[in-house]
Design a protein around this motif. Structure first.
Motif, PDB file in Angstrom:
ATOM      1  N   TYR A  41       7.222   1.316  -0.243  1.00 48.53           N
ATOM      2  CA  TYR A  41       6.207   1.075  -1.277  1.00 48.53           C
ATOM      3  C   TYR A  41       5.127   2.167  -1.235  1.00 48.53           C
ATOM      4  O   TYR A  41       4.097   2.062  -1.877  1.00 48.53           O
ATOM      5  CB  TYR A  41       5.601  -0.299  -0.983  1.00 48.53           C
ATOM      6  N   ARG A  42       5.380   3.250  -0.464  1.00 46.51           N
ATOM      7  CA  ARG A  42       4.313   4.197  -0.137  1.00 46.51           C
ATOM      8  C   ARG A  42       3.694   4.891  -1.341  1.00 46.51           C
ATOM      9  O   ARG A  42       2.538   5.294  -1.278  1.00 46.51           O
ATOM     10  CB  ARG A  42       4.808   5.250   0.858  1.00 46.51           C
ATOM     11  N   GLN A  43       4.411   5.046  -2.438  1.00 46.96           N
ATOM     12  CA  GLN A  43       3.826   5.694  -3.606  1.00 46.96           C
ATOM     13  C   GLN A  43       2.683   4.881  -4.205  1.00 46.96           C
ATOM     14  O   GLN A  43       1.830   5.418  -4.883  1.00 46.96           O
ATOM     15  CB  GLN A  43       4.908   5.942  -4.668  1.00 46.96           C
ATOM     16  N   GLN A  44       2.666   3.576  -3.912  1.00 44.33           N
ATOM     17  CA  GLN A  44       1.603   2.712  -4.424  1.00 44.33           C
ATOM     18  C   GLN A  44       0.540   2.433  -3.369  1.00 44.33           C
ATOM     19  O   GLN A  44      -0.351   1.622  -3.589  1.00 44.33           O
ATOM     20  CB  GLN A  44       2.205   1.383  -4.912  1.00 44.33           C
ATOM     21  N   ILE A  45       0.636   3.083  -2.195  1.00 40.78           N
ATOM     22  CA  ILE A  45      -0.336   2.892  -1.121  1.00 40.78           C
ATOM     23  C   ILE A  45      -1.258   4.098  -1.048  1.00 40.78           C
ATOM     24  O   ILE A  45      -0.797   5.235  -0.946  1.00 40.78           O
ATOM     25  CB  ILE A  45       0.371   2.676   0.236  1.00 40.78           C
ATOM     26  N   LEU A  46      -2.537   3.852  -1.096  1.00 36.77           N
ATOM     27  CA  LEU A  46      -3.534   4.914  -0.960  1.00 36.77           C
ATOM     28  C   LEU A  46      -3.934   4.964   0.516  1.00 36.77           C
ATOM     29  O   LEU A  46      -4.713   4.116   0.991  1.00 36.77           O
ATOM     30  CB  LEU A  46      -4.732   4.630  -1.849  1.00 36.77           C
ATOM     31  N   HIS A  47      -3.376   5.917   1.244  1.00 38.84           N
ATOM     32  CA  HIS A  47      -3.588   6.015   2.693  1.00 38.84           C
ATOM     33  C   HIS A  47      -4.739   6.975   2.964  1.00 38.84           C
ATOM     34  O   HIS A  47      -4.659   8.166   2.667  1.00 38.84           O
ATOM     35  CB  HIS A  47      -2.304   6.492   3.376  1.00 38.84           C
ATOM     36  N   ASN A  73       3.337  -9.046  -5.712  1.00 41.12           N
ATOM     37  CA  ASN A  73       2.272  -9.495  -6.608  1.00 41.12           C
ATOM     38  C   ASN A  73       1.554  -8.349  -7.316  1.00 41.12           C
ATOM     39  O   ASN A  73       0.533  -8.572  -7.965  1.00 41.12           O
ATOM     40  CB  ASN A  73       1.276 -10.331  -5.808  1.00 41.12           C
ATOM     41  N   GLU A  74       2.089  -7.129  -7.152  1.00 37.97           N
ATOM     42  CA  GLU A  74       1.556  -5.941  -7.818  1.00 37.97           C
ATOM     43  C   GLU A  74       0.062  -5.740  -7.518  1.00 37.97           C
ATOM     44  O   GLU A  74      -0.750  -5.474  -8.407  1.00 37.97           O
ATOM     45  CB  GLU A  74       1.806  -6.016  -9.325  1.00 37.97           C
ATOM     46  N   VAL A  75      -0.282  -5.883  -6.241  1.00 35.59           N
ATOM     47  CA  VAL A  75      -1.644  -5.658  -5.770  1.00 35.59           C
ATOM     48  C   VAL A  75      -1.700  -4.288  -5.106  1.00 35.59           C
ATOM     49  O   VAL A  75      -0.919  -3.990  -4.202  1.00 35.59           O
ATOM     50  CB  VAL A  75      -2.077  -6.747  -4.763  1.00 35.59           C
ATOM     51  N   ALA A  76      -2.602  -3.438  -5.556  1.00 40.63           N
ATOM     52  CA  ALA A  76      -2.726  -2.100  -4.975  1.00 40.63           C
ATOM     53  C   ALA A  76      -3.234  -2.199  -3.535  1.00 40.63           C
ATOM     54  O   ALA A  76      -4.036  -3.076  -3.207  1.00 40.63           O
ATOM     55  CB  ALA A  76      -3.693  -1.261  -5.802  1.00 40.63           C
ATOM     56  N   LEU A  77      -2.774  -1.290  -2.679  1.00 44.37           N
ATOM     57  CA  LEU A  77      -3.141  -1.307  -1.262  1.00 44.37           C
ATOM     58  C   LEU A  77      -3.911  -0.043  -0.890  1.00 44.37           C
ATOM     59  O   LEU A  77      -3.422   1.078  -1.081  1.00 44.37           O
ATOM     60  CB  LEU A  77      -1.884  -1.423  -0.393  1.00 44.37           C
ATOM     61  N   ILE A  78      -5.125  -0.245  -0.385  1.00 43.01           N
ATOM     62  CA  ILE A  78      -5.940   0.847   0.148  1.00 43.01           C
ATOM     63  C   ILE A  78      -5.938   0.704   1.661  1.00 43.01           C
ATOM     64  O   ILE A  78      -6.461  -0.274   2.200  1.00 43.01           O
ATOM     65  CB  ILE A  78      -7.379   0.790  -0.398  1.00 43.01           C
ATOM     66  N   GLU A  79      -5.347   1.673   2.343  1.00 40.53           N
ATOM     67  CA  GLU A  79      -5.207   1.598   3.799  1.00 40.53           C
ATOM     68  C   GLU A  79      -6.209   2.536   4.471  1.00 40.53           C
ATOM     69  O   GLU A  79      -6.131   3.755   4.341  1.00 40.53           O
ATOM     70  CB  GLU A  79      -3.785   1.968   4.221  1.00 40.53           C
ATOM     71  N   ASP A  80      -7.148   1.943   5.185  1.00 37.05           N
ATOM     72  CA  ASP A  80      -8.146   2.688   5.949  1.00 37.05           C
ATOM     73  C   ASP A  80      -7.580   2.899   7.350  1.00 37.05           C
ATOM     74  O   ASP A  80      -7.496   1.969   8.147  1.00 37.05           O
ATOM     75  CB  ASP A  80      -9.444   1.869   5.994  1.00 37.05           C
ATOM     76  N   ASP A  81      -7.195   4.147   7.664  1.00 37.87           N
ATOM     77  CA  ASP A  81      -6.449   4.406   8.908  1.00 37.87           C
ATOM     78  C   ASP A  81      -7.138   5.494   9.745  1.00 37.87           C
ATOM     79  O   ASP A  81      -6.491   6.373  10.304  1.00 37.87           O
ATOM     80  CB  ASP A  81      -5.019   4.835   8.554  1.00 37.87           C
ATOM     81  N   VAL A  82      -8.462   5.408   9.857  1.00 39.68           N
ATOM     82  CA  VAL A  82      -9.212   6.489  10.494  1.00 39.68           C
ATOM     83  C   VAL A  82      -9.096   6.512  12.017  1.00 39.68           C
ATOM     84  O   VAL A  82      -9.423   7.508  12.656  1.00 39.68           O
ATOM     85  CB  VAL A  82     -10.706   6.434  10.112  1.00 39.68           C
ATOM     86  N   ILE A 122      -6.414 -10.958  -7.927  1.00 42.01           N
ATOM     87  CA  ILE A 122      -6.757  -9.844  -7.045  1.00 42.01           C
ATOM     88  C   ILE A 122      -6.076  -8.559  -7.505  1.00 42.01           C
ATOM     89  O   ILE A 122      -4.869  -8.530  -7.727  1.00 42.01           O
ATOM     90  CB  ILE A 122      -6.374 -10.192  -5.587  1.00 42.01           C
ATOM     91  N   LYS A 123      -6.861  -7.493  -7.615  1.00 42.83           N
ATOM     92  CA  LYS A 123      -6.354  -6.209  -8.075  1.00 42.83           C
ATOM     93  C   LYS A 123      -6.008  -5.273  -6.922  1.00 42.83           C
ATOM     94  O   LYS A 123      -5.137  -4.409  -7.059  1.00 42.83           O
ATOM     95  CB  LYS A 123      -7.397  -5.518  -8.973  1.00 42.83           C
ATOM     96  N   ALA A 124      -6.711  -5.406  -5.798  1.00 48.14           N
ATOM     97  CA  ALA A 124      -6.506  -4.472  -4.691  1.00 48.14           C
ATOM     98  C   ALA A 124      -6.780  -5.161  -3.372  1.00 48.14           C
ATOM     99  O   ALA A 124      -7.510  -6.161  -3.305  1.00 48.14           O
ATOM    100  CB  ALA A 124      -7.416  -3.248  -4.842  1.00 48.14           C
ATOM    101  N   CYS A 125      -6.189  -4.609  -2.330  1.00 49.75           N
ATOM    102  CA  CYS A 125      -6.414  -5.078  -0.971  1.00 49.75           C
ATOM    103  C   CYS A 125      -6.819  -3.868  -0.124  1.00 49.75           C
ATOM    104  O   CYS A 125      -6.117  -2.860  -0.108  1.00 49.75           O
ATOM    105  CB  CYS A 125      -5.134  -5.722  -0.414  1.00 49.75           C
ATOM    106  N   TRP A 126      -7.951  -3.962   0.561  1.00 45.03           N
ATOM    107  CA  TRP A 126      -8.475  -2.868   1.398  1.00 45.03           C
ATOM    108  C   TRP A 126      -8.452  -3.363   2.835  1.00 45.03           C
ATOM    109  O   TRP A 126      -9.112  -4.354   3.167  1.00 45.03           O
ATOM    110  CB  TRP A 126      -9.890  -2.547   0.940  1.00 45.03           C
ATOM    111  N   LEU A 127      -7.709  -2.700   3.687  1.00 43.05           N
ATOM    112  CA  LEU A 127      -7.640  -3.162   5.072  1.00 43.05           C
ATOM    113  C   LEU A 127      -7.309  -2.042   6.044  1.00 43.05           C
ATOM    114  O   LEU A 127      -6.928  -0.935   5.652  1.00 43.05           O
ATOM    115  CB  LEU A 127      -6.620  -4.296   5.213  1.00 43.05           C
ATOM    116  N   MET A 128      -7.478  -2.351   7.334  1.00 41.24           N
ATOM    117  CA  MET A 128      -7.091  -1.476   8.441  1.00 41.24           C
ATOM    118  C   MET A 128      -5.966  -2.168   9.207  1.00 41.24           C
ATOM    119  O   MET A 128      -6.177  -3.254   9.755  1.00 41.24           O
ATOM    120  CB  MET A 128      -8.266  -1.249   9.391  1.00 41.24           C
ATOM    121  N   SER A 129      -4.815  -1.542   9.271  1.00 43.61           N
ATOM    122  CA  SER A 129      -3.706  -2.151  10.017  1.00 43.61           C
ATOM    123  C   SER A 129      -3.659  -1.679  11.459  1.00 43.61           C
ATOM    124  O   SER A 129      -2.951  -2.252  12.280  1.00 43.61           O
ATOM    125  CB  SER A 129      -2.375  -1.852   9.319  1.00 43.61           C
ATOM    126  N   ASN A 130      -4.421  -0.606  11.789  1.00 44.49           N
ATOM    127  CA  ASN A 130      -4.421  -0.054  13.148  1.00 44.49           C
ATOM    128  C   ASN A 130      -5.841   0.015  13.703  1.00 44.49           C
ATOM    129  O   ASN A 130      -6.706   0.654  13.113  1.00 44.49           O
ATOM    130  CB  ASN A 130      -3.817   1.357  13.144  1.00 44.49           C
TER     131      ASN A 130
END
Length: 477
Positions: free
Chosen positions: A300-306, A272-281, A240-248
């Motif tokens: 880890y925020r520098q590696q999180i695409l918020h 595990n060096e998996v990039a995180l895409i956070e959908d927080d709309v 797995i290269k990336a994880c796309w999720l909504m935490s809120n």
């Protein structure tokens, strides 16, 4: 994100095995041979082989070496963990969304909030003022990363939450979907695996289909959110290269992760060096007086695409979003320049002007109160009028309810019957690549709770009652 050398080698070997360069039960090159061919140390090669062994891809035989596992399929995974090498959902979703565009339809199936909840006159004045003040050079000056004042306003709102985000790492986009799409593009290549939620916002499925990616769907529940054990299993099983999720206030369930679970999630991905895409709309649409923190809060925020936008909380028609891209900011800017070029300049200037004038937080306070009242009214009516056995979520924010009608009820049929009665709903099949949620509905609770809405919900309840009775009768024949 830098991938360690042993993981790069493991990924290369896995791709070769999937392409049948190495067949099941066939012996792999020895550690020394692999070291010589790759130019890596023996220890690095050993780590790569051990990783593949832990994933069930290869096996070791004492005094003999490493062999491709007899079966190429990964080790057994939980039943609810669903992997799909091809996503194909666009046609079905398009048909459902198109059907709900009629203004005469009661829009319980809409993804958009009630437009009457937003300060249209103030936004119109800000837009008119912005257009009058635009200089001939505005279009160039506001190319990616976008209008400086707007980015500074957004950075200030992060700072109010204690999150260190500079204006330079914020890229203004044409809505949240562009920010999410660019983020996905910057951390993956076609054919890569991405971990997503199940059920998932259908925009995720569409983006993965467009990028020709493979998806592993991680099970969710309405109270606790994503299953971290299943996520760990997925990462151990697939590259797995990336994880796309909504935490809120996840769409469609409405669940929000507890802070402790958010920290655990970030640690798993970081390890595990998996990039995180956070959908927080939906983060601004909380009901309990305290905004939930995003995953971007972590170290880890520098590696999180918020990713977020103003579409759900201020200006749906403006279609302006952003990504706080951290280490990926410059790459996101380049990708945007090669695609949409930039978000609308007059709209950026208008939003910057509106935020500068103040009143945004007062608007949000009124908006949250209205959304909470309307959601409570609809939820109470569902509990009162739908058949016994129906369950409904109880989110602490947002404007969706997830309704489980029971395993024997086909929500797609209810959707079709409801549409015939002038009511749109979002069937659960919109939120997965299979039919595991065929008995569920997502309902939009943001619209005014009046006689028309109440009558429509009672009609929907009657349709479910009738379908349940029909199923019961057919089962006794």
């Amino acid at each position: 994100m830098t991938v360690t050398r042993y993981k790069q080698l493991a990924q290369t070997l896995r791709r070769q095995i999937e392409a049948q360069v190495w067949l099941p039960t066939e012996k792999l090159p020895s550690l020394r041979e692999s070291s010589r061919q790759s130019g890596l140390s023996l220890m690095t090669v050993l780590q790569a082989y051990q990783l593949l062994e832990s994933q069930g891809v290869i096996v070791s035989r004492p005094q003999s070496g490493y062999y491709v596992a007899a079966c190429e399929t990964p080790r057994e995974i939980p039943q609810l963990l669903h992997a799909a090498e091809k996503i194909d959902v666009n046609d079905a979703i398009f048909d459902i969304l198109k059907a709900g565009q009629d203004p005469d339809i009661v829009p319980f199936g809409s993804a958009f909030p009630d437009p009457t909840l937003f300060p249209q006159p103030g936004l119109a004045r800000a837009l008119a003022s912005a257009v009058r003040r635009m200089s001939p050079h505005s279009a160039i000056a506001n190319l990616p990363p976008g209008n400086e004042e707007l980015r500074r306003n957004i950075a200030q709102r992060y700072a109010q939450q204690g999150i260190d985000v500079t204006p330079d790492e914020i890229v203004i986009t044409s809505g949240a979907m562009e920010s999410l799409g660019l983020s996905l593009q910057v951390v993956t290549q076609p054919g890569d695996w991405v971990a997503i939620e199940s059920p998932a916002f259908y925009g995720v499925l569409q983006a993965i289909e467009r990028r020709k990616l493979k998806a592993v769907a991680i099970p969710m529940d309405t109270q606790h959110g994503i299953d971290l054990q299943a996520l760990k299993q997925a990462i151990a099983t697939y590259p797995i290269k990336a994880c796309w999720l909504m935490s809120n206030f996840q769409n469609p369930l409405g669940s929000t992760l507890a802070e402790e679970k958010k920290q655990q999630l970030v640690e798993i991905l970081q390890e595990n060096e998996v990039a995180l895409i956070e959908d927080d709309v939906y983060a601004e649409l909380y009901f309990n007086g305290e905004r939930p923190v995003p995953l971007k809060m972590s170290s880890y925020r520098q590696q999180i695409l918020h990713c977020s936008s103003f579409s759900k909380c201020l200006a749906p028609g403006f279609r302006v979003g952003w990504v706080a891209a951290g280490a990926y900011a410059s790459r996101i800017q380049r990708l945007q320049l090669m695609s949409t070029l930039s978000a609308s300049v007059p709209i950026q200037l208008a939003l910057a002007d509106f935020l500068h004038q103040g009143g945004y937080d007062a608007h949000l306070k009124r908006l949250r109160r209205q959304l909470e009242l309307r959601q409570t009214a609809m939820r109470n009516m569902i509990i009162k009028s739908f058949p016994v056995g129906t369950t409904v979520s109880q989110p602490k924010g947002g404007y969706f309810l997830w309704v489980n009608l029971g395993e024997n009820i086909d929500a797609t049929k209810i959707y079709q019957l409801a549409l015939g009665q002038g009511i749109s709903v979002a069937p659960g099949t919109m939120f997965a690549v299979d039919d595991r949620y065929r008995h569920c509905l997502r309902l939009n609770t943001s619209f005014e709770w009046n006689t028309r809405a109440e009558k429509a919900l009672l009609t929907l309840a009657s349709l479910v009652h009738s379908e349940k009775s029909r199923k019961k009768q057919s089962s006794t024949l």
